[in-house]
Write an enzyme that holds these catalytic residues in place. Structure first.
Site, PDB file in Angstrom:
ATOM      1  N   LEU A 198       1.799  -6.301  -2.950  1.00  0.00           N
ATOM      2  CA  LEU A 198       2.359  -5.534  -4.060  1.00  0.00           C
ATOM      3  C   LEU A 198       2.955  -6.467  -5.111  1.00  0.00           C
ATOM      4  O   LEU A 198       2.584  -6.432  -6.287  1.00  0.00           O
ATOM      5  CB  LEU A 198       3.404  -4.548  -3.538  1.00  0.00           C
ATOM      6  N   ASP A 199       3.899  -7.317  -4.687  1.00  0.00           N
ATOM      7  CA  ASP A 199       4.467  -8.265  -5.644  1.00  0.00           C
ATOM      8  C   ASP A 199       3.412  -9.245  -6.142  1.00  0.00           C
ATOM      9  O   ASP A 199       3.451  -9.676  -7.298  1.00  0.00           O
ATOM     10  CB  ASP A 199       5.630  -9.029  -5.006  1.00  0.00           C
TER      11      ASP A 199
ATOM     12  N   ARG B 228      16.483 -10.460   5.281  1.00  0.00           N
ATOM     13  CA  ARG B 228      15.899 -10.887   4.004  1.00  0.00           C
ATOM     14  C   ARG B 228      16.991 -11.000   2.955  1.00  0.00           C
ATOM     15  O   ARG B 228      17.702 -10.043   2.662  1.00  0.00           O
ATOM     16  CB  ARG B 228      14.811  -9.920   3.544  1.00  0.00           C
TER      17      ARG B 228
ATOM     18  N   ASP C 244       9.357   0.805  -3.693  1.00  0.00           N
ATOM     19  CA  ASP C 244      10.454  -0.132  -3.850  1.00  0.00           C
ATOM     20  C   ASP C 244      10.225  -0.905  -5.141  1.00  0.00           C
ATOM     21  O   ASP C 244       9.381  -0.544  -5.956  1.00  0.00           O
ATOM     22  CB  ASP C 244      10.596  -1.052  -2.637  1.00  0.00           C
TER      23      ASP C 244
ATOM     24  N   GLU D  59       4.121 -14.202  -2.015  1.00  0.00           N
ATOM     25  CA  GLU D  59       3.909 -13.043  -2.872  1.00  0.00           C
ATOM     26  C   GLU D  59       3.858 -13.367  -4.358  1.00  0.00           C
ATOM     27  O   GLU D  59       3.631 -12.474  -5.174  1.00  0.00           O
ATOM     28  CB  GLU D  59       5.011 -12.001  -2.615  1.00  0.00           C
TER      29      GLU D  59
END
Length: 738
Positions: free
Chosen positions: A462-463, A344, A643, A435
């Site tokens: 999450l994002d 990534r 994170d 995301e």
């Protein structure tokens, strides 16, 4: 905010670029030898990449800001009226945020590994900066199910400290035998009654109590063995494309007490692993990036190893060898010993001074990542027998792209990288992180923009939630963070991702993935809940550890994902309005939208405490110690994987409530100070920890406050500009103290 610009540094001048000397040496002396790429070709290719694409990168970021400004203005103009979903959609279409969907199509990437195309299973994400973890994640292709059950709460409780407990071991064995009966049932009887396994004429025979004999109900489930056919040391079973190894050792502590001599059951677990340069790491300068690139180089060359102390013993960890069995027909059968590794890169927003352009300006860090990580991968793909991608591909996961134009842009960047390195077009595949909302609502066109490269799409809830809060910031105060999962936009988004992926032909060609299980120590809960991901049609989903991968692998035996996907093709999906439903809090009838009656005083205090504690607990390690991702105790001392995505949600949520008057600045600061004391107590056992209280002047505390107090102004609500700057300054402070 005070000036957080980095100090000046020495540079090497290469092809008109100013290159950090440490990075320059690493590329020329470590990364390039063995790839066939001359340093002059590499640096000229980087200079051309920067010259050709930097302006477009800047324009794409400016376009994000323009759209956000227009959306803010629309919400401000309509704030006092009930939300009009139809008018909102028309507005988004008028400004180009929503783009018309084109004709149907199917993706057509070439040379895709079966781990991506056809094998459904868990996916690990690991920070590249910690070699020990990266090796563990790469080796998590094969993980003991016995250990995963024995050492966690998967059985409903945790083991007592001390030596091996035979009673708990018996519970583990019983659980696994029941699982085997479901995944690879016998023609008659149960694996629980097995007293021996043998191979005769290419068939697996299982001797049951009372000397009855059986074999797998599906004879093709027997995939191989090790040792003597009459007394094998291992039996390999296969179901839904995944393997299960029964380890037989009657002399071991566990095997001696087992009627069949089974000492362990090993799962093919993490089929793929994402080696992460983004959310889970704290790489803020050239030295950090070189250390990260060096670990990736070791993984691609196959020589990465690390020696460490564990329980008073010195251990050396290196990449696992392939697994070799005898196939039923007597020939050798070799299976990969490691997960297929993806890498990534960072997103378009991040800039770096590791290389400065011809005008002395920072360059997009994603350009460095794209060229360097793919260059390093040449050590694998140009090997006579590649050990990572046996199909000869490189898989680059790209996060935080907003809409089709940004995906098309990255597709072009990778095309440039391939040309520089002499690779066939399409060698480098894209893992598209779905995301950000502008990608979600335009997902079909995003996939089309990279149709020859798409290797996976993955929902990052999450994002996605953080972006939802920021995009709709001016619409009003949001529901509490914990209530977000029940909001319509999120369920619509998760379903839409699968539907669009299937409609675009990803089945049998690419991964459709789901997000991370963050409660790393709650494996019982994960076993109960995460089976929902394969049931939803996802052929991979993220897990936080090899242990979690072994347990989650059982879900892919219980669910035939290929059949689920076949049944979902053509399903009518959620409406776009569902994905555009705003997660706004609703005050009592007759009260203004930002009324203090929207939430009780206790709800407000609880929400602030929870969010502030999470931000501080994460940032104090990130900024002070450079730990990009770790298990951070929440306010109830439950360890959660944190994170930048989780930090983005928490900081944007407080910023939203502050912006709409649910809380005030003084309350936020007071909460931060109280929660700093909580975090200090939680980290009291860390000898490297520097308390935030009572001074509250450290970079971590100030950065946490900055994320919230300046949250509305942060681009897309991202945390990176602030936390990177604070970490750089903390490193400078620590260097002076030394």
């Amino acid at each position: 905010m005070t000036d957080l610009q980095p100090p000046t540094r020495q540079s090497d001048f290469v092809e008109g670029l100013q290159v950090d000397p440490e990075l320059h040496r690493f590329i020329d002396e470590e990364a390039l030898p063995g790839t066939g790429i001359d340093p002059a070709v590499f640096w000229r290719g980087l200079a051309e990449l920067i010259e050709r694409y930097s302006g477009r990168n800047r324009e794409l970021l400016e376009r994000r800001a323009e759209l956000q400004s227009a959306i803010d203005s629309w919400h401000l103009e309509h704030r006092d009226a009930p939300h009009d979903a139809s008018a909102y959609r028309s507005f988004l279409e008028s400004i180009g945020y929503l783009q018309p969907a084109g004709p149907d199509f199917e993706i057509d990437p070439n040379h895709v590994d079966p781990e991506i195309a056809t094998i459904a299973g868990p996916q690990l994400v690991v920070p590249v900066t910690i070699a020990r973890y990266a090796l563990n994640a790469a080796n998590a292709r094969w993980v003991s199910l016995y250990d995963a059950l024995y050492g966690t709460d998967a059985l409903g409780d945790l083991p007592e400290p001390g030596p091996y407990d035979p009673a708990r071991g018996a519970r583990v064995v019983a659980w696994v035998r029941t699982f085997l009966d479901r995944a690879v049932p016998l023609g008659n009887g149960s694996h629980a009654d097995a007293v021996g396994y043998r191979v005769a004429d290419g068939r697996l025979e299982v001797t049951l109590g009372g000397q009855r004999a059986s074999g797998p109900a599906d004879p093709t489930a027997f995939a191989g063995y090790r040792g003597d056919p009459d007394a094998p040391t291992a039996v390999l079973l296969r179901h839904h494309g995944l393997h299960i190894e029964l380890v037989i050792d009657r002399k071991s502590e566990v095997g001696a007490g087992d009627p069949a001599g089974i000492s362990d059951v090993v799962m093919e677990a993490a089929v793929t692993t994402i080696v992460d340069f983004e959310d889970s790491v704290a790489t803020v300068d050239a030295a950090d990036k070189v250390a990260a690139y060096r670990n990736w180089l070791g993984l691609m060359k196959g020589d990465l190893e690390v020696t460490f102390d564990k329980g008073g013993r010195e251990l050396t960890r290196r990449l696992a060898a392939d697994q070799v069995f005898q196939a039923p027909d007597g020939t050798a059968a070799t299976l990969p010993g490691r997960a297929l590794l993806l890498v990534r890169n960072v997103g378009h927003l991040i800039m770096t001074d590791a290389v400065l352009d011809a005008d002395g300006q920072q360059i997009p860090e994603g350009f460095l990542d794209a060229l360097i990580t793919v260059t390093i991968a040449l050590h694998d793909v140009r090997r006579p027998l590649p050990t990572n991608s046996r199909a000869g591909s490189v898989y680059v996961v790209k996060p935080k792209m907003h809409g089709p134009a940004e995906v098309a842009f990255f597709d072009e960047v990778l095309g440039h990288v391939e040309a520089v390195l002499g690779l066939e077009a399409g060698t480098v595949k894209i893992g598209l992180m779905d995301e950000e909302r502008r990608t979600s609502v335009n997902l079909k066109e995003c996939i089309r923009a990279a149709r020859t490269r798409i290797a996976f799409i993955n929902t990052g809830f999450l994002d996605r939630t953080g972006d939802e809060i920021h995009t709709s910031m001016e619409a009003g105060p949001m529901v509490r963070k914990g209530a977000m999962r029940a909001e319509r936009f999120l369920s619509s988004y998760e379903e839409h991702n699968v539907n669009v992926g299937l409609a675009c032909g990803l089945r049998g060609r690419a991964q459709i993935g789901k997000g991370m299980w963050t409660a790393a120590d709650r494996m019982g809960q994960m076993l109960a809940e995460k089976i929902g991901h394969p049931k939803a049609g996802a052929n991979c989903a993220w897990v936080p550890s090899p242990t979690a991968a072994a347990l989650h692998a059982t879900h892919y035996h219980e669910v035939d994902v290929a059949a689920v996907q076949e049944g979902l093709i053509g399903r009518s999906g959620p409406t776009l309005e569902g994905m555009l439903t705003l997660p706004l809090a609703r005050p009592p009838a007759g009260e203004p939208l930002a009324s203090e009656k929207t939430f009780s005083a206790e709800e407000i205090r609880s929400e602030l405490d929870n969010n502030a504690q999470g931000i501080l607990g994460y940032l104090v390690r990130w900024i002070d110690q450079g730990v990009g991702c770790s298990k951070v105790p929440d306010i109830n001392d439950v360890a959660l994987m944190e994170d930048r995505a989780t930090c983005r949600i928490s900081s944007q949520h407080i910023a939203n409530w502050l912006h709409h008057g649910i809380v005030d600045r003084d309350t936020v600061i007071a909460t931060m100070k109280r929660m700093a004391e909580v975090v200090d107590r939680q980290n009291a056992g860390d000898p490297h920890y520097v308390p935030m209280a009572p001074a509250y002047t450290g970079e971590a505390f100030q950065g946490a406050c900055e994320l919230v107090l300046e949250g509305v102004e942060q681009p897309s609500g991202y945390t990176e500009p602030i936390v990177h700057a604070r970490r750089r300054r903390e490193k400078a402070i620590q260097a002076k103290e030394i």
